[in-house]
Design a protein around this motif. Structure first.
Motif, PDB file in Angstrom:
ATOM      1  N   UNK A  79       0.813  -1.224   0.000  1.00 47.35           N
ATOM      2  CA  UNK A  79       0.000   0.000   0.000  1.00 47.35           C
ATOM      3  C   UNK A  79       0.847   1.276   0.000  1.00 47.35           C
ATOM      4  N   UNK A  80       1.982   1.223  -0.639  1.00 54.18           N
ATOM      5  CA  UNK A  80       2.822   2.410  -0.813  1.00 54.18           C
ATOM      6  C   UNK A  80       2.789   2.798  -2.291  1.00 54.18           C
ATOM      7  N   UNK A  81       2.357   4.004  -2.572  1.00 55.90           N
ATOM      8  CA  UNK A  81       2.240   4.484  -3.946  1.00 55.90           C
ATOM      9  C   UNK A  81       3.564   5.041  -4.442  1.00 55.90           C
ATOM     10  N   UNK A  82       3.893   4.770  -5.704  1.00 62.88           N
ATOM     11  CA  UNK A  82       5.095   5.315  -6.330  1.00 62.88           C
ATOM     12  C   UNK A  82       4.680   6.302  -7.416  1.00 62.88           C
ATOM     13  N   UNK A  83       5.153   7.527  -7.307  1.00 62.88           N
ATOM     14  CA  UNK A  83       4.885   8.554  -8.319  1.00 62.88           C
ATOM     15  C   UNK A  83       6.161   8.769  -9.118  1.00 62.88           C
ATOM     16  N   UNK A  84       6.108   8.417 -10.407  1.00 60.41           N
ATOM     17  CA  UNK A  84       7.275   8.544 -11.280  1.00 60.41           C
ATOM     18  C   UNK A  84       7.227   9.870 -12.031  1.00 60.41           C
ATOM     19  N   UNK A  85       8.352  10.544 -12.064  1.00 61.44           N
ATOM     20  CA  UNK A  85       8.459  11.843 -12.740  1.00 61.44           C
ATOM     21  C   UNK A  85       9.590  11.787 -13.772  1.00 61.44           C
ATOM     22  N   UNK A  86       9.735  12.861 -14.525  1.00 59.54           N
ATOM     23  CA  UNK A  86      10.800  12.947 -15.523  1.00 59.54           C
ATOM     24  C   UNK A  86      11.537  14.264 -15.345  1.00 59.54           C
ATOM     25  N   UNK A  87      12.787  14.206 -14.943  1.00 55.14           N
ATOM     26  CA  UNK A  87      13.566  15.428 -14.729  1.00 55.14           C
ATOM     27  C   UNK A  87      14.971  15.359 -15.303  1.00 55.14           C
ATOM     28  N   UNK A  88      15.329  14.244 -15.929  1.00 55.54           N
ATOM     29  CA  UNK A  88      16.698  14.104 -16.427  1.00 55.54           C
ATOM     30  C   UNK A  88      16.800  14.239 -17.941  1.00 55.54           C
ATOM     31  N   UNK A  89      15.668  14.187 -18.647  1.00 57.70           N
ATOM     32  CA  UNK A  89      15.647  14.340 -20.106  1.00 57.70           C
ATOM     33  C   UNK A  89      14.565  15.336 -20.484  1.00 57.70           C
ATOM     34  N   UNK A  90      14.632  15.840 -21.692  1.00 58.61           N
ATOM     35  CA  UNK A  90      13.567  16.707 -22.183  1.00 58.61           C
ATOM     36  C   UNK A  90      12.313  15.897 -22.456  1.00 58.61           C
ATOM     37  N   UNK A  91      12.497  14.676 -22.972  1.00 54.05           N
ATOM     38  CA  UNK A  91      11.372  13.803 -23.314  1.00 54.05           C
ATOM     39  C   UNK A  91      11.625  12.409 -22.757  1.00 54.05           C
ATOM     40  N   UNK A  92      10.551  11.752 -22.381  1.00 53.93           N
ATOM     41  CA  UNK A  92      10.648  10.366 -21.931  1.00 53.93           C
ATOM     42  C   UNK A  92      10.654   9.462 -23.161  1.00 53.93           C
ATOM     43  N   UNK A  93      11.724   8.694 -23.395  1.00 60.33           N
ATOM     44  CA  UNK A  93      11.809   7.887 -24.626  1.00 60.33           C
ATOM     45  C   UNK A  93      10.714   6.840 -24.747  1.00 60.33           C
ATOM     46  N   UNK A  94      10.130   6.410 -23.641  1.00 60.68           N
ATOM     47  CA  UNK A  94       9.094   5.388 -23.701  1.00 60.68           C
ATOM     48  C   UNK A  94       7.765   5.935 -24.204  1.00 60.68           C
ATOM     49  N   UNK A  95       7.651   7.264 -24.293  1.00 60.47           N
ATOM     50  CA  UNK A  95       6.401   7.889 -24.751  1.00 60.47           C
ATOM     51  C   UNK A  95       6.425   8.245 -26.229  1.00 60.47           C
ATOM     52  N   UNK A  96       7.451   7.837 -26.943  1.00 54.46           N
ATOM     53  CA  UNK A  96       7.637   8.266 -28.331  1.00 54.46           C
ATOM     54  C   UNK A  96       7.742   7.058 -29.251  1.00 54.46           C
ATOM     55  N   UNK A  97       7.212   7.198 -30.465  1.00 50.12           N
ATOM     56  CA  UNK A  97       7.360   6.131 -31.465  1.00 50.12           C
ATOM     57  C   UNK A  97       7.766   6.752 -32.797  1.00 50.12           C
ATOM     58  N   UNK A  98       8.680   6.069 -33.500  1.00 49.07           N
ATOM     59  CA  UNK A  98       9.132   6.502 -34.816  1.00 49.07           C
ATOM     60  C   UNK A  98       8.725   5.473 -35.858  1.00 49.07           C
ATOM     61  N   UNK A  99       8.313   5.972 -37.016  1.00 47.26           N
ATOM     62  CA  UNK A  99       7.949   5.081 -38.116  1.00 47.26           C
ATOM     63  C   UNK A  99       9.213   4.580 -38.798  1.00 47.26           C
ATOM     64  N   UNK A 100       9.249   3.270 -39.066  1.00 48.61           N
ATOM     65  CA  UNK A 100      10.436   2.713 -39.719  1.00 48.61           C
ATOM     66  C   UNK A 100      10.557   3.271 -41.138  1.00 48.61           C
ATOM     67  N   UNK A 101      11.787   3.163 -41.661  1.00 49.60           N
ATOM     68  CA  UNK A 101      12.041   3.655 -43.004  1.00 49.60           C
ATOM     69  C   UNK A 101      12.604   5.064 -43.006  1.00 49.60           C
ATOM     70  N   UNK A 102      12.537   5.702 -44.171  1.00 50.87           N
ATOM     71  CA  UNK A 102      13.099   7.053 -44.338  1.00 50.87           C
ATOM     72  C   UNK A 102      11.964   8.064 -44.271  1.00 50.87           C
ATOM     73  N   UNK A 103      12.029   8.954 -43.281  1.00 49.62           N
ATOM     74  CA  UNK A 103      11.000   9.979 -43.107  1.00 49.62           C
ATOM     75  C   UNK A 103      11.678  11.320 -42.837  1.00 49.62           C
ATOM     76  N   UNK A 104      12.206  11.921 -43.890  1.00 57.02           N
ATOM     77  CA  UNK A 104      12.981  13.144 -43.706  1.00 57.02           C
ATOM     78  C   UNK A 104      14.322  12.865 -43.077  1.00 57.02           C
TER      79      UNK A 104
END
Length: 908
Positions: A473-498
């Protein structure tokens, strides 16, 4: 009930009559909020002075300071004018030794002594503030004047109080120590009744100064009062200080950036002064209070100080309140609640009534712009915690030079917390999950706040932590303070896109499209306000001293850690100093000079602070974005933080990239091996290759734990392209020796240098062209045995005539080693041949145009950039392309965009 109503009616009637009389007669009711305020007076004539003090007295002001800015000032006469107008006024006459000089022998002291006597004979509450004045300090200054006065004290009948000034805002520790020593000499004269603290905007320095003065009073049984100084935060004052800052007044960007920022800082200063038992007054410095508008501003500042509300700007520029909801502050300020200063919505009110645990890692050792700290500050109390598990670090965690940096940062953080009545609870453990639950139970905490460490080990550790603590019964609150963006929240399309998958531009565009602009950092004065409101627990859990945690402890004669500590002092204050120094000296020149190792200003040296977390990447990002420098002049440095995030994105998708090729078939590349590999690698590690620029870089690395990015590229290219040593060995050595060793950035650089990364280097760095050190000063600094040689033979001493070597005191093979390899071109051709042979064996990993194919974690293949000299067709023939012109300092093989040299991730 009727009697109470009748009394209330009488009181209301009396107030109404008083207000009516004041309106009709033009009189103003004195303000109680201004009774503890002193005003510095600026005027042209005695009649102006008389009018000014009369106006201020009607509003409740009865304490005044008269400034001495010229040798023609008649400060004593001015004091008489005030006394005539306000017999019970408190008058402080400033005496500047700079403006009261004399050509006669001991004339300056005689003038000073005479003024002390004259002021001492006046009736009423009088003070005399003795200042040296700006510029060089002569034989007679405020220190020596007080010391001589002690030998010839004023008449015992004199009621004159003597005051001195103290400036705690000097940015350098040397100047601050000198200022403290000067104050101590003044106090030792036993003549000081009051200390006026000069104005500055660093709240931490002010708090430390007040604590120090309180300690002095207590330990030395001294009896002095303190008066704090403030500026009125107006547009005019800010513009004035921007255009022509006053000597000895140190103001930060937040103060100079806006009225709102300046106001918030001033209010926090006033709260600090109010909390100091020896500080009973506030001095409003130049240009003082001149009209009704200024008076209203002063009153609103005092009200805001006492209300507990801080008016701040949100990320979109609107003003928001922090903490208690109280009406009113500054006319024209819009009030609205924003997420910036709001608690975490999924934590219950019941949990906020309990202590919170704030868990620090090896990547976020700071309080400013620390999301976990900000959110935890809404709890009843906060327990800062650091848990050290050596086993958790593994091969690619904190070790070697970075362990030294982490230890210093933790010591600094603990000192900072203790200055605010808190402490850093540290424990060494073999099981972080169990230890954290044990701590939670001891403290009665039901919420743990932490910042995510975006490495495979970090994600795994945090998932286990959440699952285990959830069962308790201990809650963990995760934050982001070491990067500009959290890499787990981003997806890139494979192939050549610019751009190819996993390269800068597709990544940058995806970040902006999917996640928006990076979060704006909170202001430093907001962090200070948060910290001042955080309460400690009623009982502190047990803690292990940081020196006993099992972090690196260097003993014996070879104290290799000392040079690292000297070169990279690790604290939030040090990070801020480095940041401000870089923007003052090097930021505007970075685009032009960034590759120069022989120029001290060419790089920021902020990488270690970003790695350990003593500096917020968001603060650096917006410091660059908000600058007035055109984008074309800051393009490269602006993208460095995005490169950094890109490295973590790649690590997120390829968790073994520190030691396994992302282009998996490149694992079959033939490298030098056996005894020859050992010989070459050892010479490279120790800076004994016989190639001066390489050796200078490796010597600097071993001595200080750092080298500039351009030299990192030189030594990495030399190891992989010419010495033909597997890139993994270089990656391992860098990770151990770099003070800013970062598993993602380090691995991305070495993967690309070793050709197996997402974005192969399209160049080979020359170890002898030395465009990074055209003056030779860098090489001479780290290889003093070659200091008598000059470029170009400095970087190629084997080309120097024997007589030149003899005159320079250089004997190859004796004072400086022979080259570890002689045929650079031959070694490079062998490297090329080995890569082509490996690709022949893996035709299934090539597309129709000869580009490598990489298997992504989602099971799909993507094409990645491949250098033209490596591209082969389905028959195994090397594809021919147009030749590109080689440039000085690197061998470029083209990539379809004019063969540009790609930047790498490190913020150097």
């Amino acid at each position: 009930m009727k009697q109470t109503t009748s009394k209330w009616f009488i009181i209301q009637s009396f107030l109404f009559v008083a207000i009516f009389i004041s309106i009709v007669t033009g009189l103003t009711m004195p303000s109680a909020s201004l009774q503890k305020v002193r005003i510095e007076l600026f005027f042209k004539t005695s009649s102006d002075l008389r009018e000014r003090v009369s106006f201020l007295h009607k509003h409740g002001v009865k304490s005044f300071n008269l400034v001495n800015k010229s040798n023609r000032d008649t400060v004593s006469d001015w004091a008489d004018v005030i006394r005539e107008e306000i017999p019970k006024a408190s008058i402080c006459a400033h005496y500047s030794i700079k403006y009261n000089k004399s050509r006669q022998k001991d004339g300056a002291f005689n003038l000073f002594s005479a003024f002390v006597k004259e002021m001492g004979q006046k009736e009423g509450d009088n003070e005399m503030l003795i200042v040296t004045g700006s510029g060089e300090k002569g034989i007679l200054n405020s220190v020596t004047a007080m010391e001589r006065l002690a030998a010839n004290p004023p008449d015992e009948s004199s009621k004159l109080k003597l005051a001195v000034a103290y400036n705690p805002f000097f940015p350098s520790s040397e100047l601050l120590n000198e200022e403290q020593n000067r104050l101590m000499r003044k106090l030792d004269s036993n003549q000081v009744d009051k200390i006026y603290i000069q104005f500055g905007s660093n709240l931490e320095k002010l708090r430390e100064a007040l604590d120090w003065l309180a300690k002095l009073r207590s330990e030395k049984n001294l009896h002095f009062d303190v008066c704090g100084s403030i500026f009125l935060p107006t547009k005019k004052l800010i513009a004035q200080q921007k255009f022509r800052p006053w000597n000895g007044v140190f103001l930060c960007d937040e103060f100079l950036g806006s009225e709102t920022g300046a106001r918030s800082i001033v209010v926090e200063m006033m709260r600090l002064y109010k909390s100091c038992e020896c500080c009973d007054e506030i001095l409003i410095e130049a240009p003082g209070v001149r009209n009704e508008k200024d008076l209203k501003l002063v009153e609103s500042l005092v009200q805001e100080r006492d209300s507990g509300v801080t008016m701040t700007k949100s990320s979109n520029g609107q003003v928001a309140e922090h903490c208690d909801v109280v009406d009113v502050v500054e006319r024209g300020m819009k009030r609205r609640k924003v997420d910036l200063l709001s608690p975490y919505p999924l934590v219950s009110s019941k949990a906020f009534a309990k202590p919170a645990i704030l868990l620090f890692g090896a990547h976020d050792v700071r309080l400013h712009d620390n999301e976990a700290f900000r959110l935890s500050s809404f709890h009843k109390s906060v327990i800062p915690v650091f848990l050290w598990c050596k086993e958790d670090q593994g091969k690619w965690g904190i070790r070697g030079a970075s362990e030294v940096a982490l230890k210093e940062a933790l010591l600094s953080l603990d000192r900072k917390l203790q200055g605010s009545g808190l402490a850093l609870i540290c424990r060494s453990t073999s099981d972080v999950q169990k230890e954290l639950f044990k701590l939670s139970a001891e403290a009665g905490a039901s919420v743990v706040y932490l910042n995510r460490q975006c490495t495979p080990e970090g994600f795994d550790r945090e998932e286990k932590l959440k699952k285990m603590l959830k069962t308790k019964d201990v809650q963990v609150v995760e934050c982001q303070s070491s990067l500009l963006y959290d890499p787990s929240n981003l997806s890139l399309t494979e192939g050549f896109n610019g751009g190819h998958w996993g390269t800068l531009m597709p990544f940058l565009k995806a970040c902006h499209k999917q996640l928006g602009e990076p979060r704006r950092p909170i202001q430093r004065h907001e962090t200070f306000s948060l910290l001042s409101k955080v309460s400690p627990p009623s009982i502190w859990p047990e803690s292990t001293p940081i020196h006993d945690l099992g972090l690196v402890d260097v003993n014996g004669k070879d104290r290799w850690d000392e040079a690292i500590i000297e070169a990279f002092p690790m604290s939030e204050d040090d990070a801020l100093r480095s940041l401000e120094n870089f923007f003052a000296r090097g930021f505007h020149l970075y685009e032009k000079d960034r590759s120069r190792a022989d120029l001290d200003h060419s790089t920021s040296k902020l990488s270690a602070h970003l790695r350990i977390g003593t500096l917020s990447p968001n603060e650096l990002y917006y410091k660059m974005e908000d600058s007035s420098l055109p984008y074309s002049d800051r393009k490269t440095i602006s993208r460095r933080l995005v490169w950094r995030d890109l490295a973590y994105y790649q690590l997120h998708h390829f968790p073994e990239m520190c030691e396994k090729s992302i282009r998996s078939h490149y694992e079959q590349t033939q490298w030098v091996s056996g005894e020859e590999e050992r010989r070459r690698f050892e010479a490279w590690k120790r800076g004994k290759t016989g190639f001066p620029l390489v050796d200078a870089g490796m010597t600097e690395l071993w001595a200080t734990g750092w080298m500039t990015q351009s030299i990192r590229m030189i030594v990495a290219s030399f190891l992989t392209e010419y010495l033909r040593v597997n890139w993994v060995k270089g990656c391992e050595w860098f990770h151990y020796t770099l003070v800013d060793a970062d598993p993602a950035i380090n691995a991305m650089m070495w993967q690309n240098a070793g050709r197996s990364g997402i974005d192969q280097w399209n160049f080979v760095m020359s170890p002898t062209a030395a465009s990074q050190d055209p003056t030779g000063n860098y090489t001479k600094q780290w290889l003093p045995e070659l200091s008598n040689l000059a470029p170009p033979v400095l970087h190629s001493p084997w080309k120097a005539p024997p007589e030149a070597l003899r005159l320079a005191g250089v004997e190859l093979g004796v004072t400086y080693p022979h080259r570890i390899i002689v045929d650079l071109e031959g070694e490079r051709q062998t490297t090329l041949k080995n890569v082509i042979e490996m690709r022949h064996k893996n035709q299934n990993a090539n597309d129709d145009r000869g580009y490598d194919l990489v298997l992504l974690p989602n099971g799909k293949e993507t094409v990645v950039f491949t250098k033209k000299e490596f591209r082969i067709d389905r028959s195994g023939n090397v594809l021919k392309g147009p030749q590109t012109k080689k440039s000085k300092g690197s061998s470029k093989t083209g990539r379809g965009r004019r063969g540009r040299v790609r930047r790498v991730a490190s913020i150097d």
